[in-house]
Design a protein around this motif. Structure first.
Motif, mmCIF file in Angstrom:
data_model
loop_
_atom_site.group_PDB
_atom_site.id
_atom_site.type_symbol
_atom_site.label_atom_id
_atom_site.label_comp_id
_atom_site.label_asym_id
_atom_site.label_seq_id
_atom_site.Cartn_x
_atom_site.Cartn_y
_atom_site.Cartn_z
ATOM 1 N N VAL A 104 42.998 -20.901 -31.248
ATOM 2 C CA VAL A 104 42.892 -20.654 -32.690
ATOM 3 C C VAL A 104 42.737 -19.158 -32.957
ATOM 4 O O VAL A 104 43.385 -18.595 -33.844
ATOM 5 C CB VAL A 104 41.695 -21.424 -33.284
ATOM 6 N N THR A 105 41.892 -18.507 -32.166
ATOM 7 C CA THR A 105 41.698 -17.059 -32.319
ATOM 8 C C THR A 105 42.994 -16.310 -32.045
ATOM 9 O O THR A 105 43.323 -15.331 -32.730
ATOM 10 C CB THR A 105 40.595 -16.568 -31.368
ATOM 11 N N THR A 106 43.732 -16.758 -31.048
ATOM 12 C CA THR A 106 45.009 -16.119 -30.712
ATOM 13 C C THR A 106 46.015 -16.269 -31.838
ATOM 14 O O THR A 106 46.756 -15.328 -32.164
ATOM 15 C CB THR A 106 45.576 -16.727 -29.417
ATOM 16 N N VAL A 107 46.062 -17.452 -32.452
ATOM 17 C CA VAL A 107 46.971 -17.675 -33.581
ATOM 18 C C VAL A 107 46.642 -16.717 -34.726
ATOM 19 O O VAL A 107 47.538 -16.104 -35.324
ATOM 20 C CB VAL A 107 46.899 -19.140 -34.065
ATOM 21 N N VAL A 108 45.361 -16.594 -35.024
ATOM 22 C CA VAL A 108 44.939 -15.685 -36.095
ATOM 23 C C VAL A 108 45.349 -14.248 -35.765
ATOM 24 O O VAL A 108 45.838 -13.501 -36.624
ATOM 25 C CB VAL A 108 43.419 -15.771 -36.312
ATOM 26 N N ALA A 109 45.180 -13.855 -34.515
ATOM 27 C CA ALA A 109 45.531 -12.497 -34.103
ATOM 28 C C ALA A 109 47.029 -12.262 -34.225
ATOM 29 O O ALA A 109 47.468 -11.202 -34.689
ATOM 30 C CB ALA A 109 45.070 -12.250 -32.673
ATOM 31 N N ILE A 110 47.831 -13.254 -33.818
ATOM 32 C CA ILE A 110 49.287 -13.114 -33.906
ATOM 33 C C ILE A 110 49.721 -12.988 -35.354
ATOM 34 O O ILE A 110 50.553 -12.140 -35.711
ATOM 35 C CB ILE A 110 49.988 -14.305 -33.230
ATOM 36 N N VAL A 111 49.175 -13.841 -36.212
ATOM 37 C CA VAL A 111 49.574 -13.860 -37.629
ATOM 38 C C VAL A 111 49.119 -12.600 -38.356
ATOM 39 O O VAL A 111 49.796 -12.133 -39.282
ATOM 40 C CB VAL A 111 49.006 -15.116 -38.315
ATOM 41 N N ALA A 112 48.006 -12.016 -37.936
ATOM 42 C CA ALA A 112 47.464 -10.854 -38.637
ATOM 43 C C ALA A 112 47.858 -9.540 -37.986
ATOM 44 O O ALA A 112 48.467 -8.666 -38.616
ATOM 45 C CB ALA A 112 45.945 -10.964 -38.713
ATOM 46 N N ILE A 113 47.537 -9.387 -36.705
ATOM 47 C CA ILE A 113 47.737 -8.095 -36.043
ATOM 48 C C ILE A 113 49.219 -7.768 -35.873
ATOM 49 O O ILE A 113 49.650 -6.631 -36.104
ATOM 50 C CB ILE A 113 47.022 -8.090 -34.679
ATOM 51 N N GLY A 114 50.018 -8.763 -35.494
ATOM 52 C CA GLY A 114 51.447 -8.527 -35.295
ATOM 53 C C GLY A 114 52.141 -7.978 -36.541
ATOM 54 O O GLY A 114 52.728 -6.883 -36.500
ATOM 55 N N PRO A 115 52.076 -8.688 -37.676
ATOM 56 C CA PRO A 115 52.715 -8.174 -38.892
ATOM 57 C C PRO A 115 52.154 -6.834 -39.351
ATOM 58 O O PRO A 115 52.910 -5.967 -39.798
ATOM 59 C CB PRO A 115 52.425 -9.269 -39.927
ATOM 60 N N LEU A 116 50.838 -6.650 -39.251
ATOM 61 C CA LEU A 116 50.247 -5.387 -39.688
ATOM 62 C C LEU A 116 50.741 -4.220 -38.835
ATOM 63 O O LEU A 116 51.007 -3.121 -39.364
ATOM 64 C CB LEU A 116 48.722 -5.471 -39.633
ATOM 65 N N ALA A 117 50.892 -4.434 -37.536
ATOM 66 C CA ALA A 117 51.382 -3.371 -36.656
ATOM 67 C C ALA A 117 52.827 -3.021 -36.989
ATOM 68 O O ALA A 117 53.205 -1.843 -37.071
ATOM 69 C CB ALA A 117 51.260 -3.804 -35.196
ATOM 70 N N ILE A 118 53.655 -4.042 -37.208
ATOM 71 C CA ILE A 118 55.067 -3.802 -37.548
ATOM 72 C C ILE A 118 55.177 -3.114 -38.898
ATOM 73 O O ILE A 118 56.006 -2.208 -39.088
ATOM 74 C CB ILE A 118 55.846 -5.126 -37.555
ATOM 75 N N MET A 119 54.341 -3.524 -39.853
ATOM 76 C CA MET A 119 54.386 -2.902 -41.176
ATOM 77 C C MET A 119 53.940 -1.448 -41.124
ATOM 78 O O MET A 119 54.475 -0.599 -41.846
ATOM 79 C CB MET A 119 53.529 -3.705 -42.161
ATOM 80 N N LEU A 120 52.972 -1.147 -40.289
ATOM 81 C CA LEU A 120 52.558 0.244 -40.125
ATOM 82 C C LEU A 120 53.704 1.080 -39.580
ATOM 83 O O LEU A 120 53.941 2.207 -40.040
ATOM 84 C CB LEU A 120 51.347 0.318 -39.187
ATOM 85 N N LYS A 137 68.366 -11.258 -35.988
ATOM 86 C CA LYS A 137 68.317 -12.513 -35.245
ATOM 87 C C LYS A 137 67.689 -12.316 -33.862
ATOM 88 O O LYS A 137 66.923 -13.162 -33.394
ATOM 89 C CB LYS A 137 69.731 -13.093 -35.119
ATOM 90 N N VAL A 138 68.009 -11.205 -33.204
ATOM 91 C CA VAL A 138 67.431 -10.937 -31.888
ATOM 92 C C VAL A 138 65.917 -10.763 -32.000
ATOM 93 O O VAL A 138 65.149 -11.309 -31.186
ATOM 94 C CB VAL A 138 68.073 -9.688 -31.259
ATOM 95 N N MET A 139 65.469 -10.015 -33.007
ATOM 96 C CA MET A 139 64.034 -9.786 -33.159
ATOM 97 C C MET A 139 63.298 -11.068 -33.522
ATOM 98 O O MET A 139 62.176 -11.297 -33.055
ATOM 99 C CB MET A 139 63.802 -8.712 -34.228
ATOM 100 N N GLN A 140 63.911 -11.916 -34.345
ATOM 101 C CA GLN A 140 63.283 -13.187 -34.675
ATOM 102 C C GLN A 140 63.142 -14.064 -33.431
ATOM 103 O O GLN A 140 62.093 -14.679 -33.206
ATOM 104 C CB GLN A 140 64.109 -13.914 -35.740
ATOM 105 N N SER A 141 64.187 -14.109 -32.608
ATOM 106 C CA SER A 141 64.141 -14.905 -31.386
ATOM 107 C C SER A 141 63.100 -14.346 -30.420
ATOM 108 O O SER A 141 62.345 -15.105 -29.791
ATOM 109 C CB SER A 141 65.518 -14.919 -30.710
ATOM 110 N N ALA A 142 63.055 -13.019 -30.293
ATOM 111 C CA ALA A 142 62.086 -12.392 -29.397
ATOM 112 C C ALA A 142 60.655 -12.654 -29.862
ATOM 113 O O ALA A 142 59.758 -12.887 -29.038
ATOM 114 C CB ALA A 142 62.351 -10.893 -29.310
ATOM 115 N N ALA A 143 60.445 -12.621 -31.187
ATOM 116 C CA ALA A 143 59.097 -12.870 -31.722
ATOM 117 C C ALA A 143 58.647 -14.297 -31.418
ATOM 118 O O ALA A 143 57.487 -14.530 -31.035
ATOM 119 C CB ALA A 143 59.083 -12.616 -33.227
ATOM 120 N N ILE A 144 59.557 -15.264 -31.573
ATOM 121 C CA ILE A 144 59.210 -16.659 -31.273
ATOM 122 C C ILE A 144 58.892 -16.832 -29.794
ATOM 123 O O ILE A 144 57.899 -17.475 -29.420
ATOM 124 C CB ILE A 144 60.376 -17.588 -31.681
ATOM 125 N N LEU A 145 59.718 -16.240 -28.935
ATOM 126 C CA LEU A 145 59.495 -16.342 -27.490
ATOM 127 C C LEU A 145 58.164 -15.695 -27.092
ATOM 128 O O LEU A 145 57.383 -16.272 -26.324
ATOM 129 C CB LEU A 145 60.645 -15.672 -26.743
#
Length: 222
Positions: free
Chosen positions: A171-187, A140-148
């Motif tokens: 728009v470019t920032t949204v794409v970066a958040i949706v792509a780079i963020g999850p990929l970094a966490i998954m790595l 829950k903390v990580m979900q809240s932090a990600a939204i913030l």
């Protein structure tokens, strides 16, 4: 006469819980798979006992799920970058990503059931409740932090409230958040999973040692 583990679980659930959903939550079992547990040892079916979940081993399973989800994210990014508008390709990629995402949601909770055993052999105590509380709290903390964090990044990029027409930078920032963020966490998760050694063989050794220090005085952890 009750003959299967699934039937015993069902009878106990009917006595103690109002629904299968509440039983699954209380027992730490994914709601989407709880029904399979009540069908355990059913005639003509396989016996999905506790060690069955470890047959493939959780760490490799987790890495397979990460790979599928990462391929899905990368595929969506590639389609967007190429300007593809055919919905068929997006649906195909979403199916692949969905397979990985579903497994990523279930595997940590299935592995969680074995963490108290690891803790017991180190500390000599059973703390299932503490593990469940910490796991839920951290999520829950990580979900809240990600939204913030995402909100602040979009505001910095120039987000215009209450409109669908956004600057290209947003728009470019949204794409970066949706792509780079999850990929970094998954790595990061992939690297961590390489250190996870729990499987059916090591868990059997673990349980043998726990039983030994329970039955032999003076062998329990300090």
């Amino acid at each position: 006469m009750t003959t299967t583990r699934g039937e015993r679980l069902r009878i106990a659930r009917e006595k103690r819980f109002k629904s299968a959903r509440s039983a699954g939550k209380a027992l730490g079992i994914a709601i989407s798979t709880y029904g399979a547990h009540e069908r355990a040892e059913a005639p003509g079916g396989r016996d999905y006992g506790p060690n069955e979940a470890l047959r493939i081993h959780p760490a490799p399973s987790y890495r397979i799920a990460l790979t599928l989800f990462a391929l899905g994210v990368a595929g969506l990014l590639a389609l967007y970058s190429a300007g593809v508008t055919d919905i068929f390709w997006y649906c195909a990629i979403v199916v692949v990503a969905g397979l990985g995402r579903g497994a990523l949601n279930y595997i940590p909770w299935s592995v969680y059931n074995y963490m108290p055993d690891v803790d017991e052999i180190v500390t000599g105590r059973r703390r299932e409740g503490a593990f469940a509380g910490v796991m839920t709290f951290v999520r829950k903390v990580m979900q809240s932090a990600a939204i913030l964090l995402a909100t602040q990044i979009l505001n910095f990029a120039g987000l215009v409230p209450k409109t669908m027409d956004q600057p290209a930078a947003v728009v470019t920032t949204v794409v970066a958040i949706v792509a780079i963020g999850p990929l970094a966490i998954m790595l990061f998760g992939f690297v961590v999973s390489l250190r996870f050694k729990l499987n059916s063989e090591t868990h059997a050794v673990l349980m043998t040692e726990i039983e030994r220090f329970k039955t032999q005085p003076g062998t329990a952890p300090p």
